[in-house]
Design a protein around this motif. Structure first.
Motif, PDB file in Angstrom:
ATOM      1  N   ALA A   1       8.576  16.373   3.263  1.00  0.00           N
ATOM      2  CA  ALA A   1       7.571  16.734   2.271  1.00  0.00           C
ATOM      3  C   ALA A   1       7.830  15.982   0.972  1.00  0.00           C
ATOM      4  O   ALA A   1       8.958  15.599   0.677  1.00  0.00           O
ATOM      5  CB  ALA A   1       7.617  18.238   2.013  1.00  0.00           C
ATOM      6  N   GLU A   2       6.773  15.786   0.197  1.00  0.00           N
ATOM      7  CA  GLU A   2       6.908  15.057  -1.059  1.00  0.00           C
ATOM      8  C   GLU A   2       7.896  15.732  -2.005  1.00  0.00           C
ATOM      9  O   GLU A   2       8.636  15.068  -2.713  1.00  0.00           O
ATOM     10  CB  GLU A   2       5.560  14.893  -1.756  1.00  0.00           C
ATOM     11  CG  GLU A   2       5.691  14.039  -3.004  1.00  0.00           C
ATOM     12  CD  GLU A   2       4.376  13.642  -3.627  1.00  0.00           C
ATOM     13  OE1 GLU A   2       4.406  13.263  -4.803  1.00  0.00           O
ATOM     14  OE2 GLU A   2       3.346  13.706  -2.955  1.00  0.00           O
TER      15      GLU A   2
ATOM     16  N   LEU B   1      11.294  14.478  -1.116  1.00  0.00           N
ATOM     17  CA  LEU B   1      11.471  13.084  -1.527  1.00  0.00           C
ATOM     18  C   LEU B   1      11.634  12.978  -3.036  1.00  0.00           C
ATOM     19  O   LEU B   1      12.463  12.217  -3.533  1.00  0.00           O
ATOM     20  CB  LEU B   1      10.282  12.243  -1.058  1.00  0.00           C
ATOM     21  CG  LEU B   1      10.114  12.126   0.449  1.00  0.00           C
ATOM     22  CD1 LEU B   1       8.830  11.379   0.779  1.00  0.00           C
ATOM     23  CD2 LEU B   1      11.315  11.454   1.072  1.00  0.00           C
ATOM     24  N   ARG B   2      10.844  13.738  -3.754  1.00  0.00           N
ATOM     25  CA  ARG B   2      10.958  13.733  -5.225  1.00  0.00           C
ATOM     26  C   ARG B   2      12.352  14.183  -5.640  1.00  0.00           C
ATOM     27  O   ARG B   2      12.947  13.650  -6.562  1.00  0.00           O
ATOM     28  CB  ARG B   2       9.903  14.649  -5.842  1.00  0.00           C
ATOM     29  CG  ARG B   2       9.902  14.645  -7.362  1.00  0.00           C
ATOM     30  CD  ARG B   2       8.804  15.522  -7.924  1.00  0.00           C
ATOM     31  NE  ARG B   2       7.491  15.223  -7.389  1.00  0.00           N
ATOM     32  CZ  ARG B   2       6.741  14.197  -7.779  1.00  0.00           C
ATOM     33  NH1 ARG B   2       7.181  13.379  -8.698  1.00  0.00           N
ATOM     34  NH2 ARG B   2       5.551  13.998  -7.247  1.00  0.00           N
TER      35      ARG B   2
ATOM     36  N   ASN C   1       5.240   9.213  -8.867  1.00  0.00           N
ATOM     37  CA  ASN C   1       4.416   9.557  -7.720  1.00  0.00           C
ATOM     38  C   ASN C   1       5.089   8.964  -6.486  1.00  0.00           C
ATOM     39  O   ASN C   1       4.965   7.775  -6.234  1.00  0.00           O
ATOM     40  CB  ASN C   1       3.002   9.034  -7.892  1.00  0.00           C
ATOM     41  CG  ASN C   1       2.101   9.457  -6.762  1.00  0.00           C
ATOM     42  OD1 ASN C   1       2.532  10.088  -5.812  1.00  0.00           O
ATOM     43  ND2 ASN C   1       0.840   9.084  -6.869  1.00  0.00           N
ATOM     44  N   ILE C   2       5.810   9.764  -5.747  1.00  0.00           N
ATOM     45  CA  ILE C   2       6.582   9.305  -4.606  1.00  0.00           C
ATOM     46  C   ILE C   2       5.683   8.803  -3.489  1.00  0.00           C
ATOM     47  O   ILE C   2       6.026   7.893  -2.773  1.00  0.00           O
ATOM     48  CB  ILE C   2       7.485  10.456  -4.064  1.00  0.00           C
ATOM     49  CG1 ILE C   2       8.419  10.961  -5.156  1.00  0.00           C
ATOM     50  CG2 ILE C   2       8.269  10.034  -2.851  1.00  0.00           C
ATOM     51  CD1 ILE C   2       9.397   9.970  -5.679  1.00  0.00           C
ATOM     52  N   SER C   3       4.529   9.388  -3.307  1.00  0.00           N
ATOM     53  CA  SER C   3       3.690   9.080  -2.154  1.00  0.00           C
ATOM     54  C   SER C   3       2.933   7.766  -2.278  1.00  0.00           C
ATOM     55  O   SER C   3       2.333   7.321  -1.327  1.00  0.00           O
ATOM     56  CB  SER C   3       2.704  10.214  -1.898  1.00  0.00           C
ATOM     57  OG  SER C   3       1.882  10.403  -3.014  1.00  0.00           O
ATOM     58  N   SER C   4       2.938   7.124  -3.428  1.00  0.00           N
ATOM     59  CA  SER C   4       2.165   5.881  -3.540  1.00  0.00           C
ATOM     60  C   SER C   4       2.994   4.673  -3.241  1.00  0.00           C
ATOM     61  O   SER C   4       4.156   4.678  -3.119  1.00  0.00           O
ATOM     62  CB  SER C   4       1.565   5.750  -4.924  1.00  0.00           C
ATOM     63  OG  SER C   4       2.562   5.722  -5.903  1.00  0.00           O
TER      64      SER C   4
END
Length: 71
Positions: free
Chosen positions: A43-44, A47-48, A68-71
Motif C-alpha cells: 500500500a502507498e 511505501l511512504r 507522491n510515492i505513486s507517481s
C-alpha cells in the motif's frame, strides 16, 4: 516479505544505501528494481513510510514536502 513486515512493522523500516561505494556491485537502478519487486503489492502508506516518513522521524527532518510515492 509480507511476513517480515507483519513482525517488524512499516514504522521500523526505511530505505538507505551505501552509495557511491556499492555502485560497483549493485547500481542504484538494480536496487530500485529489486525494491520494486519486493514492494509491488504494498500500500502507498507503507511505501511512504519506507521511503519518507520513517527517515523523516528518525533523523528529525522537519520537511514540508509530502512526496507522491505513486507517481
Amino acid at each position: 516479505m509480507d511476513q517480515a513486515l507483519s513482525w517488524i512493522g512499516w514504522h521500523r523500516l526505511f530505505y538507505g544505501s551505501n552509495l557511491p561505494v556499492e555502485r560497483v556491485n549493485c547500481p542504484l537502478e538494480r536496487q530500485f528494481a529489486a525494491l520494486g519487486c519486493l514492494f509491488a503489492n504494498s500500500a502507498e502508506v507503507g511505501l511512504r513510510s519506507v521511503f519518507f516518513s520513517t527517515a523523516d522521524e528518525v533523523y528529525r527532518i522537519s520537511s514540508t514536502k509530502n512526496p507522491n510515492i505513486s507517481s
